[in-house]
Design an enzyme around this catalytic site. Structure first.
Site, PDB file in Angstrom:
ATOM      1  N   GLU A   2     -96.327   6.386  -1.514  1.00 50.57           N
ATOM      2  CA  GLU A   2     -97.045   6.108  -2.758  1.00 50.57           C
ATOM      3  C   GLU A   2     -97.768   7.349  -3.283  1.00 50.57           C
ATOM      4  OE1 GLU A   2     -97.979   1.400  -2.613  1.00 50.57           O
ATOM      5  OE2 GLU A   2     -99.314   2.641  -1.390  1.00 50.57           O
TER       6      GLU A   2
ATOM      7  N   LYS B 184    -102.067   8.035   6.180  1.00 49.84           N
ATOM      8  CA  LYS B 184    -100.986   7.571   5.315  1.00 49.84           C
ATOM      9  C   LYS B 184    -100.357   8.811   4.713  1.00 49.84           C
ATOM     10  CE  LYS B 184    -100.124   4.875   1.074  1.00 49.84           C
ATOM     11  NZ  LYS B 184    -100.739   3.988   0.053  1.00 49.84           N
TER      12      LYS B 184
ATOM     13  N   GLU C  51    -104.305  -9.741  -0.725  1.00 54.44           N
ATOM     14  CA  GLU C  51    -103.742  -9.090  -1.901  1.00 54.44           C
ATOM     15  C   GLU C  51    -102.631  -9.913  -2.536  1.00 54.44           C
ATOM     16  OE1 GLU C  51    -101.250  -4.976  -2.938  1.00 54.44           O
ATOM     17  OE2 GLU C  51    -102.197  -5.244  -0.975  1.00 54.44           O
TER      18      GLU C  51
ATOM     19  N   TRP D 156     -90.138  -1.396  -8.066  1.00 54.68           N
ATOM     20  CA  TRP D 156     -91.422  -1.799  -8.630  1.00 54.68           C
ATOM     21  C   TRP D 156     -91.325  -3.163  -9.314  1.00 54.68           C
ATOM     22  CZ3 TRP D 156     -93.115   3.344 -11.484  1.00 54.68           C
ATOM     23  CH2 TRP D 156     -93.520   4.281 -10.523  1.00 54.68           C
TER      24      TRP D 156
ATOM     25  N   GLU E 154    -110.189  -1.024  -2.701  1.00 58.26           N
ATOM     26  CA  GLU E 154    -108.808  -1.284  -3.106  1.00 58.26           C
ATOM     27  C   GLU E 154    -108.302  -2.542  -2.425  1.00 58.26           C
ATOM     28  OE1 GLU E 154    -104.446   0.917  -3.083  1.00 58.26           O
ATOM     29  OE2 GLU E 154    -106.281   2.121  -3.023  1.00 58.26           O
TER      30      GLU E 154
ATOM     31  N   ASP F 124     -94.328  -5.646   2.362  1.00 56.82           N
ATOM     32  CA  ASP F 124     -95.723  -5.319   2.064  1.00 56.82           C
ATOM     33  C   ASP F 124     -96.604  -6.567   2.079  1.00 56.82           C
ATOM     34  OD1 ASP F 124     -97.969  -3.883   1.362  1.00 56.82           O
ATOM     35  OD2 ASP F 124     -97.480  -3.774  -0.757  1.00 56.82           O
TER      36      ASP F 124
ATOM     37  N   GLU G 157    -100.072  -3.782  11.917  1.00 56.93           N
ATOM     38  CA  GLU G 157    -101.045  -3.795  10.831  1.00 56.93           C
ATOM     39  C   GLU G 157    -100.885  -5.086  10.039  1.00 56.93           C
ATOM     40  OE1 GLU G 157    -102.364  -1.118   6.900  1.00 56.93           O
ATOM     41  OE2 GLU G 157    -100.570  -0.599   8.042  1.00 56.93           O
TER      42      GLU G 157
ATOM     43  N   ARG H  62     -85.667  -1.290  -0.264  1.00 55.17           N
ATOM     44  CA  ARG H  62     -86.990  -0.822   0.170  1.00 55.17           C
ATOM     45  C   ARG H  62     -87.300  -1.264   1.598  1.00 55.17           C
ATOM     46  NH1 ARG H  62     -92.765  -2.778  -2.487  1.00 55.17           N
ATOM     47  NH2 ARG H  62     -94.074  -2.073  -0.757  1.00 55.17           N
TER      48      ARG H  62
END
Length: 717
Positions: A306, A302, A408, A558, A182, A380, A402, A351
């Site tokens: 999501e 996690k 990505e 989104w 992923e 993100d 992290e 968010r």
């Protein structure tokens, strides 16, 4: 007929030899190609033998790597012995090596992973000693010495000393059991679960070597979107086989744990962390894992993000869930890394506020062997984000940062984007949690609040591609992560120089322009994708290419329009008191600095403010003109890097030069695409002309909106 067959065989052999000698990037920064004659002679004089008196597997790995490096760099293999001789390298610890013990080296305070490297004289013989309190430190010291040799630095009076500032230096593999990765852009997962445990790949050892060389000491083998199967007995045996390969290189394995595993595997009706049967199931599972992997590191989790299950499904807190798992691994010395990424429809206002809202009230409620893993920014892994407000806001809780090494949101493996500056920018950010100087680095190394459990995680960019990372320059991001996890205050330009010297050549005619291009590359991506504090403008799902117009998805957050809020009047997300007030999550000195659009660092302007298109920037230009020029600047920087790389062809083998040149050509095309699509869309809202002299987009807006990419790599289908 026979002569034709012979010619065919000779041609095949020639092609095979050519392929074998070609440089595809597999060796990473551990190439060990011959040094210039003078430097090679110096290495031979000081490394004629590698001596150790200990049987520690990690010291054995250090010795084997030094032999390999010296043979490659100097052209002569050193002898391996337990007897001193002139021109030797001595490896060891004072506890087990009388030769090291008698030297009285300054090892106090270096822990188990720090090291000392010195030029000394033993029995009249000049010797280089690599000493530490434990085998892990000897291993890291050996690689530090090799790095010194690769640069051609003098070694006759070498004096190096270092220890890691962060304890857990871990790669998170988002690798699925079917080998799909992923958000991975470098092929399949290197973990071949189907063939494990009976068959391991030589690549596992080379992976461990590379990590040891930059101080990474742990790997989470499976995706945070975990499958419960990873915790079954057959898969524990598979993980144990990997652990056996990584252990001699100082690495522990960890597993992502699916919170609902007691239901899926144990037949329980609940996964409530306060249910005694659930806690008992996890204790039994932990015992089973540690029987197979005695040095198992622990769990990464996690939860309630999501769609992943978690304690909030049972009206319990994240601390309740983490502490239950922590109790299961505590008797074995394990830890729980509990992610603070809680992307769910729980805070529709903004968010960016979700993690702080859920975790700040839990400060001080986590068990001693729990560390909360916080993304570098509040959204993100964007090309640029302000530091996450949890840093500096949870002084009673160990936090690990992290980062995402895989790109990505930064053009996948095609775009050259050296992330050392991104990592360093975040680590150097001042949270003001305890006044000036409360940097993110001090939060995660434990020095700010006195925590002993410390860590840094990086989402791996590694796959089965021949070059490991999808492109040669993406290897530098893996390298930079490891070096900064060891020392969060290290300079990204110095790290880039070390990587480029070891990966290509230490020739300054190559290094200077290459490092300069690397240091500018991430800023170029910011400019042509998300300038001036914009974020999450990528097309949805696969996150490939521009999609700032997307507005039709079910949940507001989104949609890219949620993040830029552009309209006829202006652009940007108001996070001040008049908007979502996310600024209130930062310490007052930080909030006040960000609160005024006239004084904020312009790189964060549109992250925190919705401003008119005609807003005047610091240089007097309008926001609209500045935005368009930033897009142009990003494209121009990629073009400059492409031209620089072309001039460096004499210093690089044909294969790696050609592959990188191809990638830069694609990057330039896609940077132009980003620039044109973004300008076309925002111009349709601002209704302002482009600054004089700048070309319009190549296509009308509808053309850009019509582009589709249903099979982008790394995107779960």
């Amino acid at each position: 007929m026979r002569s034709g067959w012979i010619i065919g065989v000779l041609i095949a052999c020639l092609l095979a030899a050519t392929s074998a000698s070609a440089e595809g990037g597999y060796d990473l920064w551990l190439r060990y190609r011959p040094l210039p004659p003078t430097s090679a002679a110096t290495v031979r004089a000081h490394a004629g033998a590698i001596v150790t008196q200990e049987a520690d597997p990690r010291i054995a790995s250090a010795k084997a790597e030094l032999i390999r490096a010296v043979e490659g760099l100097a052209g002569t293999a050193p002898t391996s012995d337990a007897v001193m001789r002139p021109g030797a390298i001595l490896l060891g610890t004072p506890a087990r090596s009388p030769l090291v013990r008698q030297l009285g080296l300054p090892l106090a305070g270096l822990g188990n992973e720090g090291y000392v490297i010195r030029s000394v004289v033993i029995a009249g013989s000049p010797t280089i000693v690599v000493a530490a309190n434990d085998g892990a430190g000897v291993l890291y010291g050996a690689f530090a010495l090799i790095r010194h040799l690769q640069r051609g630095d003098p070694i006759d009076r070498i004096a190096l000393q270092s220890r890691p500032e962060v304890g857990l230096r871990v790669l998170n593999h988002w690798d699925n059991l079917d080998r799909q990765v992923e958000r991975g852009y470098a092929g399949q997962s290197i973990w071949d679960w189907w063939r494990l445990p009976g068959q391991t790949d030589a690549r596992y050892t080379d992976y461990a070597r590379a990590n040891a060389s930059i101080g990474i000491n742990g790997a989470v083998l499976n995706n945070v979107n975990a499958k419960a199967d990873s915790l079954t007995t057959p898969y524990i045996a598979k993980a144990a086989a990997v652990a056996d390969v990584l252990r001699p290189w100082g690495m522990k394995v960890y597993l992502s744990a699916r919170f609902s595993a007691p239901i899926e595997l144990g037949g329980l009706k609940t996964a409530d962390p306060l249910d005694p049967a659930v806690a008992r199931w996890w204790r039994g599972k932990a015992d089973e894992i540690y029987r197979a992997i005695p040095d198992f590191g622990g769990f990464l989790v996690k939860a309630n993000s999501e769609g992943q299950p978690g304690p909030r499904d049972y009206r319990r807190s994240h601390a309740d869930g983490a502490n239950m798992l922590a109790a299961a691994v505590a008797p074995h010395g394990g830890v729980v890394m509990w992610r603070a990424f809680v992307y769910a429809d729980t805070d529709p206002e903004d968010r960016a506020k979700q993690a702080y809202t859920e975790f700040k009230p839990l400060d001080g409620r986590f068990a001693d062997n729990v560390i909360v893993q916080v993304k570098n920014g509040p959204i993100d892994f964007q090309p640029r984000e302000p530091f996450h407000p949890l840093f500096g806001a949870m002084p009673k809780t160990p936090l690990m940062i992290e980062f995402q090494i895989t790109k990505e949101y930064l053009g996948f493996a095609t775009h050259l984007a050296y992330l050392g500056p991104l990592f360093a920018e975040t680590l150097a950010a001042d949270t003001y949690g305890k006044g000036r100087g409360s940097t993110v680095a001090r939060v995660i190394d434990g020095s700010l609040d006195g925590h002993r459990l410390t860590g840094m995680a990086g989402v791996a960019n590694i796959g089965t591609d021949r070059n490991w990372a999808g492109s040669i320059f993406d290897q530098a991001n893996w390298y930079a992560f490891g070096r900064l996890a060891w020392d969060p205050r290290a300079k990204p330009d110095a790290i880039a120089a070390d990587w480029a010297a070891a990966t290509f050549t230490p020739d300054p005619r190559f290094l200077a322009p290459t490092v300069a291009a690397m240091m500018r590359s991430r800023e170029a991506v910011v400019d042509y994708m998300t300038p001036l504090g914009l974020a999450h403008l990528m097309a949805t799902g696969h996150h490939y290419g521009p999609g700032p117009w997307v507005a039709d998805l079910a949940r507001p957050e989104w949609n890219p329009v949620y993040y830029h809020r552009a309209d006829a009047n202006g652009i940007g997300f108001d996070r001040t008191r008049t908007g979502s007030n996310a600024l209130a999550q930062y310490a007052p000195p930080v909030a006040s600095r960000f609160a005024d659009p006239k004084t904020i660092d312009e790189q964060y302007l549109l992250w925190f403010h919705h401003v008119p298109w005609d807003h005047r920037m610091a240089d007097g230009a309008t926001l609209w003109d500045t935005l368009v020029r930033r897009y142009d600047r990003g494209v121009a920087q990629v073009a400059d890097t492409r031209d620089t790389w072309a001039r460096l062809k004499p210093f690089v083998d044909a294969e790696r030069h050609g592959r990188t040149a191809d990638a830069l050509r694609v990057q330039l095309e896609e940077a132009q695409w980003w620039r044109d699509a973004s300008i076309a869309y925002f111009a349709s809202l601002s209704r302002r002309p482009l600054p004089a002299g700048l070309p319009p987009p190549a296509h009308p807006l509808d053309w850009y909106k019509a582009q589709r990419f249903p099979w982008a790599p790394g995107n779960p289908q």
